[in-house]
Design a protein around this motif. Structure first.
Motif, PDB file in Angstrom:
ATOM      1  N   ARG A   3       2.437 -13.977  -4.409  1.00 19.50           N
ATOM      2  CA  ARG A   3       3.191 -13.386  -3.302  1.00 19.50           C
ATOM      3  C   ARG A   3       2.948 -14.203  -2.039  1.00 19.50           C
ATOM      4  NH1 ARG A   3       1.909  -7.218  -2.789  1.00 19.50           N
ATOM      5  NH2 ARG A   3      -0.097  -8.110  -2.316  1.00 19.50           N
ATOM      6  N   SER A   4       3.947 -14.260  -1.181  1.00 15.54           N
ATOM      7  CA  SER A   4       3.812 -14.969   0.089  1.00 15.54           C
ATOM      8  C   SER A   4       2.916 -14.162   1.029  1.00 15.54           C
ATOM      9  CB  SER A   4       5.183 -15.174   0.724  1.00 15.54           C
ATOM     10  OG  SER A   4       5.691 -13.936   1.190  1.00 15.54           O
ATOM     11  N   ASN A   5       2.458 -14.820   2.076  1.00 14.31           N
ATOM     12  CA  ASN A   5       1.650 -14.120   3.085  1.00 14.31           C
ATOM     13  C   ASN A   5       2.420 -12.953   3.686  1.00 14.31           C
ATOM     14  OD1 ASN A   5      -0.602 -15.702   2.768  1.00 14.31           O
ATOM     15  ND2 ASN A   5      -0.104 -17.090   4.455  1.00 14.31           N
ATOM     16  N   LYS A   6       3.714 -13.143   3.909  1.00 13.92           N
ATOM     17  CA  LYS A   6       4.517 -12.067   4.478  1.00 13.92           C
ATOM     18  C   LYS A   6       4.590 -10.890   3.520  1.00 13.92           C
ATOM     19  CE  LYS A   6       9.002 -10.847   6.480  1.00 13.92           C
ATOM     20  NZ  LYS A   6       8.604  -9.483   6.521  1.00 13.92           N
ATOM     21  N   GLU A   7       4.769 -11.170   2.235  1.00 14.70           N
ATOM     22  CA  GLU A   7       4.823 -10.087   1.246  1.00 14.70           C
ATOM     23  C   GLU A   7       3.507  -9.331   1.189  1.00 14.70           C
ATOM     24  OE1 GLU A   7       7.971 -11.704  -2.097  1.00 14.70           O
ATOM     25  OE2 GLU A   7       5.947 -12.531  -2.073  1.00 14.70           O
ATOM     26  N   ARG A   8       2.391 -10.061   1.227  1.00 17.49           N
ATOM     27  CA  ARG A   8       1.073  -9.412   1.223  1.00 17.49           C
ATOM     28  C   ARG A   8       0.881  -8.595   2.495  1.00 17.49           C
ATOM     29  NH1 ARG A   8      -0.356 -14.300  -1.008  1.00 17.49           N
ATOM     30  NH2 ARG A   8      -1.247 -15.107   0.910  1.00 17.49           N
ATOM     31  N   SER A   9       1.299  -9.136   3.608  1.00 20.22           N
ATOM     32  CA  SER A   9       1.172  -8.441   4.888  1.00 20.22           C
ATOM     33  C   SER A   9       2.022  -7.168   4.899  1.00 20.22           C
ATOM     34  CB  SER A   9       1.594  -9.367   6.030  1.00 20.22           C
ATOM     35  OG  SER A   9       1.475  -8.720   7.265  1.00 20.22           O
ATOM     36  N   ASP A  10       3.267  -7.289   4.435  1.00 16.90           N
ATOM     37  CA  ASP A  10       4.151  -6.117   4.365  1.00 16.90           C
ATOM     38  C   ASP A  10       3.582  -5.058   3.435  1.00 16.90           C
ATOM     39  OD1 ASP A  10       5.882  -7.378   6.108  1.00 16.90           O
ATOM     40  OD2 ASP A  10       7.365  -7.896   4.563  1.00 16.90           O
ATOM     41  N   SER A  11       3.039  -5.493   2.313  1.00 16.40           N
ATOM     42  CA  SER A  11       2.446  -4.580   1.344  1.00 16.40           C
ATOM     43  C   SER A  11       1.242  -3.843   1.950  1.00 16.40           C
ATOM     44  CB  SER A  11       2.032  -5.366   0.094  1.00 16.40           C
ATOM     45  OG  SER A  11       1.378  -4.535  -0.812  1.00 16.40           O
ATOM     46  N   ARG A  13       0.720  -3.293   5.160  1.00 11.71           N
ATOM     47  CA  ARG A  13       1.223  -2.376   6.193  1.00 11.71           C
ATOM     48  C   ARG A  13       1.748  -1.092   5.538  1.00 11.71           C
ATOM     49  NH1 ARG A  13       3.079  -2.233  11.491  1.00 11.71           N
ATOM     50  NH2 ARG A  13       4.905  -0.911  11.794  1.00 11.71           N
ATOM     51  N   HIS A  50      -5.173  -5.538  12.452  1.00 13.56           N
ATOM     52  CA  HIS A  50      -4.222  -6.644  12.468  1.00 13.56           C
ATOM     53  C   HIS A  50      -2.796  -6.092  12.584  1.00 13.56           C
ATOM     54  CE1 HIS A  50      -2.191 -10.373  11.473  1.00 13.56           C
ATOM     55  NE2 HIS A  50      -1.525  -9.730  10.537  1.00 13.56           N
ATOM     56  N   HIS A  51      -2.548  -4.975  11.914  1.00 11.96           N
ATOM     57  CA  HIS A  51      -1.201  -4.393  11.883  1.00 11.96           C
ATOM     58  C   HIS A  51      -0.947  -3.370  12.984  1.00 11.96           C
ATOM     59  CE1 HIS A  51       0.155  -6.253   8.171  1.00 11.96           C
ATOM     60  NE2 HIS A  51      -1.069  -6.087   7.716  1.00 11.96           N
TER      61      HIS A  51
END
Length: 193
Positions: A3-11, A13, A50-51
């Protein structure tokens, strides 16, 4: 597949919002701690901060998501009817009460939300979601009956308060059917005012 960093971050959140929602429903805002939230979400405290700036910012995210879900249900129901402006408002009424029957939603949006975020913040969140649907529905009703839209915002505000009070009463055991009929009478009264 990575998964991309954005996908991990969204997950992450989403996990925080969902865990916080459950704890806020179960324990209330004041009794819920950030260590409990991060443990339930399976993330670190650093991820939380972070979020979200703080617990209140996370609570606001929960409220905004809940308000969006209510608005989505109202929109779907109102558009599905394909009838008159009154029909759309009636369908929206049922959809609102269906949406507010979701476990914990009344507490979050109508009790804890105003207490934690303040009445004005909740009004702004509502105006961006279900409140805009109600305003559009009433504007269509006014146009159908060739009424000038004077006091439209005030009438929408009062009707919104009636919806919220009805949701609280229904959750406390009041008759949904009786409250729906009362809301219909208010809508009809607005149409002929």
């Amino acid at each position: 597949m990575r998964r991309s960093n954005k996908e991990r971050s969204d997950s992450m959140r989403i996990a925080l919002v969902e865990a916080a929602r459950e704890l806020f429903i179960e324990k209330g805002y004041a009794e819920t701690t950030t260590p409990e939230i991060v443990a339930a979400a399976g993330v670190t405290r650093g991820a939380l901060y972070h979020h979200f700036e703080d617990k209140k910012a996370l609570f606001r995210a929960v409220i905004e998501r809940e308000a969006g879900m209510v608005a989505d249900e109202i929109e779907i129901a109102s558009e599905a009817g394909g009838g008159t402006a009154r029909d759309a408002l009636i369908l929206g009424t049922g959809a609102y009460f269906d949406a507010m029957a979701e476990r914990g939603r009344t507490r979050l949006l109508l009790l804890d939300g105003p207490a934690v975020l303040g009445v004005e913040a909740i009004r702004q969140i509502d105006a961006a979601h279900a409140g805009s649907s109600l305003m559009e529905g009433l504007a269509d009703l006014f146009a159908t009956h060739e009424k000038t839209p004077d006091r439209l915002d005030i009438l929408a505000d009062l009707l919104s308060a009636a919806f919220d009070r009805a949701a609280l009463s229904i959750e406390a055991g009041g008759s949904r059917e009786a409250y729906e009929k009362a809301i219909y009478a208010l809508i009809d009264g607005i149409a002929v005012r």
